[in-house]
Design an enzyme around this catalytic site. Structure first.
Site, PDB file in Angstrom:
ATOM      1  N   LYS A 270      -5.451   2.269   5.189  1.00 13.95           N
ATOM      2  CA  LYS A 270      -3.985   3.148   5.359  1.00 13.95           C
ATOM      3  C   LYS A 270      -3.819   4.913   6.086  1.00 13.95           C
ATOM      4  O   LYS A 270      -4.496   4.975   5.337  1.00 13.95           O
ATOM      5  CB  LYS A 270      -2.820   3.050   3.564  1.00 13.95           C
ATOM      6  CG  LYS A 270      -1.936   3.206   3.422  1.00 13.95           C
ATOM      7  CD  LYS A 270      -1.776   3.075   1.559  1.00 13.95           C
ATOM      8  CE  LYS A 270       0.405   3.727   1.713  1.00 13.95           C
ATOM      9  NZ  LYS A 270       0.240   3.151   0.030  1.00 13.95           N
TER      10      LYS A 270
ATOM     11  N   SER B  76       4.236   0.418  -0.424  1.00 17.30           N
ATOM     12  CA  SER B  76       3.856   1.431   0.523  1.00 17.30           C
ATOM     13  C   SER B  76       2.626   0.536   1.658  1.00 17.30           C
ATOM     14  O   SER B  76       2.717   1.732   2.818  1.00 17.30           O
ATOM     15  CB  SER B  76       3.792   2.802   0.583  1.00 17.30           C
ATOM     16  OG  SER B  76       2.404   3.114  -0.305  1.00 17.30           O
TER      17      SER B  76
ATOM     18  N   SER C  73       2.755  -0.550  -4.958  1.00 19.03           N
ATOM     19  CA  SER C  73       2.292  -0.671  -3.375  1.00 19.03           C
ATOM     20  C   SER C  73       0.598  -1.049  -3.148  1.00 19.03           C
ATOM     21  O   SER C  73       0.514  -1.029  -1.486  1.00 19.03           O
ATOM     22  CB  SER C  73       1.773   0.844  -2.772  1.00 19.03           C
ATOM     23  OG  SER C  73       2.903   1.160  -2.470  1.00 19.03           O
TER      24      SER C  73
END
Length: 1000
Positions: A425, A500, A524
């Site tokens: 990420k 996210s 998330s």
């Protein structure tokens, strides 16, 4: 990370979080008063602001309305298209029936959006032309379909989207149609929708869709459910799904011809008791007028002649005979959709990392073959009109890393992740790749060292494949929408990946990486893992380090893996967990002592034998009164059906009859979340060398952020050591309350549904998918929670179960998940059909992925030092205020502004350093103001755009600084086109295009 209101956290540390950004940037900073734009917004006369999904960041590029003032549009105006003859061998076949995107929609800075390259679906090329009728409070879509084959093709087109919520007062309903009833049918030229009866106030604002000339026979009309499958699912008249309006036309496109569909959406503002019915009446009257006399004045004769759902022959001033000779407007050629192959003879699809490791150890394959397989799949499935956009950047040295891993294995090395590619990420610091947190404000930010967990992954032999997409600042659990693009769901490219950590989840689900590392502040990890049918573990606070990972909510963020199986998770946790002296959270938790010596030791198929598993009835049955995101669509019941598998694995299910304890971790008389955000960012920046920002308020207020995330945030007080200790103590106390609750009930763990509703489309400002109301204590309290896929909902969406344990029961919870996974026998984890294995072609030339970044014009933050001393490309304001323009005669409203008010000059450029050319724009006296839209192109590709406002009698000189790619193009003889459009109060819109050929 997440989006929910934080209530607790993690221990104070200097190194917190970081992120990377890939940008193919052509223009960075822009002079003037207007901020950067994305999902460009146009306001109509009634004050409604229409956000249109165009090619600007986050570049969903559907042409649909993301949101509009007062109206309940959760994505509206997109088209789903099903072409009747797309062979399975065609690369676009998998997307037949999905929302069309990737038009390269270019905003003119005033009111219109034009396709720059058509989208191909089978033998049909599709383009959109969008105009916002600012005076009439409507938007018009003209969708054109060109048949490139020598056979007639039937095409179904569903226009619409989501126009309401739930089944109560927020639900939308048809309040009027042109035929006088409230049922939309083929004999209707328009339909009006509001969230109340016609006589009551429309508290969310009514809207009407103008469908065409009633009973005109050129198309076949029906309605469908736009969120499900409008071509096979009818639009109901009640319930949640009644909000999902799909207005369908079936057309036949003759061989070699183009036909178009025309739609208007009229939008009103909200009503109250004193104005009830006024907006409904206004919207209805406008729809009646457009249906009778559509506004087509700006359309060419050729385009008008292709429209088949209106009888344009009867429109005033139109000569039908002209169609015989009118030139059909060109549909810009689509970006080619290639049929990709792989040059790796090892099939990486859905291989767990335990198998990858075993196959490398036995000599079946190599890290180079595995890495090449992933790179080829990124090339095939992550870019282009239908790309999933899971990656922001792919490492240039991925193959070199893989080669080094193979060479190390040849020496006898048994590193635990040797040669396995991972996607990170893009908020984990990487010393060799930028870290962006999804914002263009950090496009070029390059940390000097790896995050703690990244360093451990490297030491374990993992290949750092690239940085994965996320929601900007990790602040949304609904979408993964960043300045670099928007991630689509692996199981439906029209749908949200959730957030996210959508990029990490989708990259893993579509076999573009072996596993991924994500983060969670609220939902998330478990939201995108649920949406991608993957496994994740949000561990106990402090079991793993967050040093070097960009923050969202200090003392609550958690960083962890996303993978295909519980065995994969155990293998990763063996590497990433443990005490980090630079992260006091892990010191407070004594992570080295609390984590097992070997996580894989907990993987026992009999782990559930004799165990008591609790559940909260309200999480699976019925809906709380505040559950506004959806209705009971069978998702929670489908998860509860897996209780039978828990029982078959040896567990006893125990209803939790005592209410769960409070999740509150607030400190009496304490501080708000702004202080925790500020503390997280300041702690992060303090651990960096020459950081581009110094405060949370600086980075969060940057004008380079997405406009709907941007805002001026004042600095907040730093947390004291005593503050931090209080928050940690409050979270420890909450963990103790939950332990007592579970102890009193005599249960070993508590299960919750992953989500309680389906996954919905990707183009709204708010997704309908919801876990709200399940009251899972994962993030607010910081308890270990395993997210395990357990099949599909009745509508085919992936579902998961969350297994929650006591603090530091992480390994036991993982073992419970392993036992259930074995009991399901492969029925839990699903495989997407949208990214099948690529055919193997040993003769093909390996090609590394090229990921382009959507362009968004930006301005330099007035309070922060820019990351770069010289922007890679810019339309920049002059250092000193512009001098007043030379006097010009006043311009009356009836005349166009003279083109001399736009002056463009070129200068010799030193292409080896910082070439630039200047555009001087002057606003005539005698007007209120001038709106200027400046667009710079290289060839036919837009590379920068900016809309500014200039006061009368003033001039602004904009400096264009080409980036390296543009300089190289100029050296090869390319020219730059500068198009300046001028409009404003007292001016008639005009424009000028000028060629600029810089020289050495």
């Amino acid at each position: 990370m997440s989006e929910s209101a934080p209530a607790g956290g993690r221990a104070r540390r200097r190194a917190v979080r970081a992120g990377a950004t890939l940008a193919v940037s052509a223009i960075a900073a822009v002079a003037a008063t207007a901020p950067a734009s994305a999902v460009n917004t146009v306001s109509t006369a009634n004050g409604a602001a229409w956000q249109i999904h165009d090619a600007a960041s986050p570049a969903l590029d559907t042409g649909s309305v993301r949101a509009i003032s007062d109206n309940a549009f959760y994505g509206f105006g997109g088209i789903k298209v099903r072409v009747g003859s797309v062979p399975s061998s065609d690369p676009t076949a998998a997307f037949n029936g999905e929302t069309i995107r990737g038009f390269g929609l270019e905003f003119d800075g005033i009111d219109s959006f034009a396709t720059t390259h058509a989208v191909r679906l089978g033998g049909i090329q599709i383009s959109r032309a969008i105009k916002v009728g600012t005076a009439g409070n409507w938007t018009r879509w003209v969708d054109s379909f060109r048949n490139t084959t020598d056979q007639d093709i039937a095409v179904e087109v569903s226009f619409g989207g989501t126009a309401g919520l739930n089944t109560t007062g927020q639900q939308s309903q048809v309040v009027a149609t042109s035929s006088g009833d409230t049922t939309v049918a083929a004999n209707d030229s328009w339909a009006e929708v509001a969230n109340s009866a016609a006589a009551g106030p429309a508290t969310r604002g009514p809207h009407a869709v103008v469908l065409g000339t009633a009973s005109y026979s050129a198309t076949t009309f029906a309605t469908g459910n736009q969120q499900r499958n409008p071509f096979s699912t009818a639009l109901p008249t009640a319930g949640l799904d009644a909000n999902f309006y799909g207005y369908k036309n079936t057309i036949v496109v003759p061989a070699g011809k183009t036909v178009s569909l025309l739609h208007y959406v009229v939008a009103g503002r909200s009503e109250n008791a004193g104005t009830a019915g006024t907006q409904i009446t206004t919207v209805r009257n406008t729809a009646v007028g457009l249906a009778a006399t559509p506004n087509l004045d700006d359309l060419s004769t050729g385009l008008r002649c292709t429209i088949i759902n209106f009888n344009v022959a009867t429109t005033p001033g139109f000569d039908p005979a002209a169609c015989a000779t009118a030139k059909v407007p060109e549909i810009h050629p689509p970006v080619p959709v290639e049929k990709h192959v792989t040059t790796s003879d090892y099939d990486v699809v859905d291989k767990p990392i335990t198998q990858l490791l075993a196959d490398m150890k036995s000599g079946v394959t190599t890290s180079q073959e595995i890495t090449r397989g992933y790179l080829d799949r990124i090339n095939a499935y992550d870019t282009g009109a239908f790309g999933f956009h899971a990656f922001i950047r792919v490492a240039d040295d991925a193959m070199a890393q893989a080669k080094a891993a193979d060479e190390e294995r040849a020496t006898g090395s048994t590193l635990p992740l040797l040669g396995v590619p991972v996607s990170l990420k893009d908020l984990y610091d990487t010393k060799d790749l930028p870290t962006t947190d999804g914002t263009l404000a950090l496009k070029d930010w390059q940390p000097k060292k790896d995050a703690f967990q990244v360093a451990r992954l490297r030491a374990a032999g993992a290949v750092i494949l690239g940085k994965a997409n996320l929601s900007e600042f990790a602040n949304s659990g609904s979408y993964s929408d960043s300045g670099f693009g928007m991630t689509a769901n692996a199981f439906g490219p029209s749908k949200s990946s959730l957030g996210s950590s959508g990029g990490p989840a989708v990259s893993t689900a579509l076999s573009m990486a072996g596993f991924a590392m994500g983060t969670q502040t609220g939902v998330s990890l478990y939201a995108p893992s649920t949406g991608a049918s993957l496994v994740s573990l949000r561990g106990t606070d402090g079991i793993s380090s967050g040093s070097g990972v960009m923050p969202l909510t200090y003392l609550q963020d958690f960083e962890g893996p996303i993978a295909r199986t519980t065995s994969d998770i155990a293998t990763i946790l063996n590497v990433t967990t443990g005490t980090d002296p630079g992260d006091p959270a892990t010191v407070h938790a004594d992570a080295d002592a609390k984590r097992p010596a070997d996580w894989t030791a907990s993987l026992d198929k009999d782990a559930l034998q004799g165990k008591k598993i609790g559940y909260v009835d309200a999480s699976f049955d019925g809906l709380p009164s505040n559950y506004s995101y959806g209705q009971d669509d069978g998702t929670a019941a489908a998860v509860k059906a897996r209780f039978a598998d828990l029982v078959a694995a040896g567990a006893t299910m125990v209803p939790m009859t005592v209410a769960a304890p409070s999740q509150s971790t607030s400190v009496p008389g304490g501080f708000g979340n702004r202080s925790r955000t500020e503390e997280g960012w300041q702690s992060y920046w303090e651990d960096q060398v020459n950081p581009p920002f110094r405060t949370a308020s600086g980075i969060l207020s940057s004008p380079k952020n997405l406009p709907y995330n941007r805002g001026t945030q004042a600095p907040a007080p730093r947390l004291t050591t005593d503050d931090v200790d209080k928050v940690i103590a409050a979270r420890d106390d909450a963990k103790a309350r939950y332990k007592a609750w579970m102890d009193d009930a005599g249960v070993d763990a508590v299960v919750y549904p992953g989500f309680r509703s389906d996954v919905y489309d990707n183009d709204g400002a708010q997704t309908l998918s919801s876990d709200r109301g399940t009251n899972v204590p994962t993030s607010n309290v910081g308890l270990p929670t395993l997210i395990l896929p357990v099949g599909a909902s009745p509508h085919g969406n992936p579902i998961s179960m969350q297994i929650v344990g006591r603090a530091f029961d992480d390994a036991e919870v993982l073992g419970f998940g392993y036992a259930l996974e074995q009991q399901l026998g492969g029925k839990g984890h699903l495989l997407s059909s949208y990214a099948p294995p690529l055919p193997y072609d040993p003769t093909a030339t390996p090609t590394d992925p090229v990921i382009t970044t959507p362009e968004a014009p930006t301005t330099t933050s007035p309070t922060e030092k820019p990351t770069e001393t010289a922007p890679p490309a810019a339309l920049a304001a002059p250092a000193a205020p512009a001098a007043p323009a030379a006097p010009t005669a006043p311009v009356t409203p009836a005349k166009a502004a003279p083109l001399r008010t736009v002056r463009v000059s070129t200068r010799g450029v030193r292409l080896d350093r910082q070439g630039r050319f200047a555009v001087t724009v002057s606003c005539a006296k005698g007007v209120s103001s001038c709106k200027v839209h400046v667009l710079v192109k290289r060839g036919s590709s837009p590379v920068a755009t900016k809309t500014i406002t200039i006061k009368p009698g003033r001039s602004v000189r904009l400096l264009a600084r080409p980036n390296a790619a543009m300089r190289r193009a100029l050296l090869r003889g390319h020219t730059a086109t500068v198009r300046v459009s001028l409009s404003g109060t007292g001016l008639k819109a005009t424009s000028a295009s000028l060629k600029v050929s810089p020289r050495r």
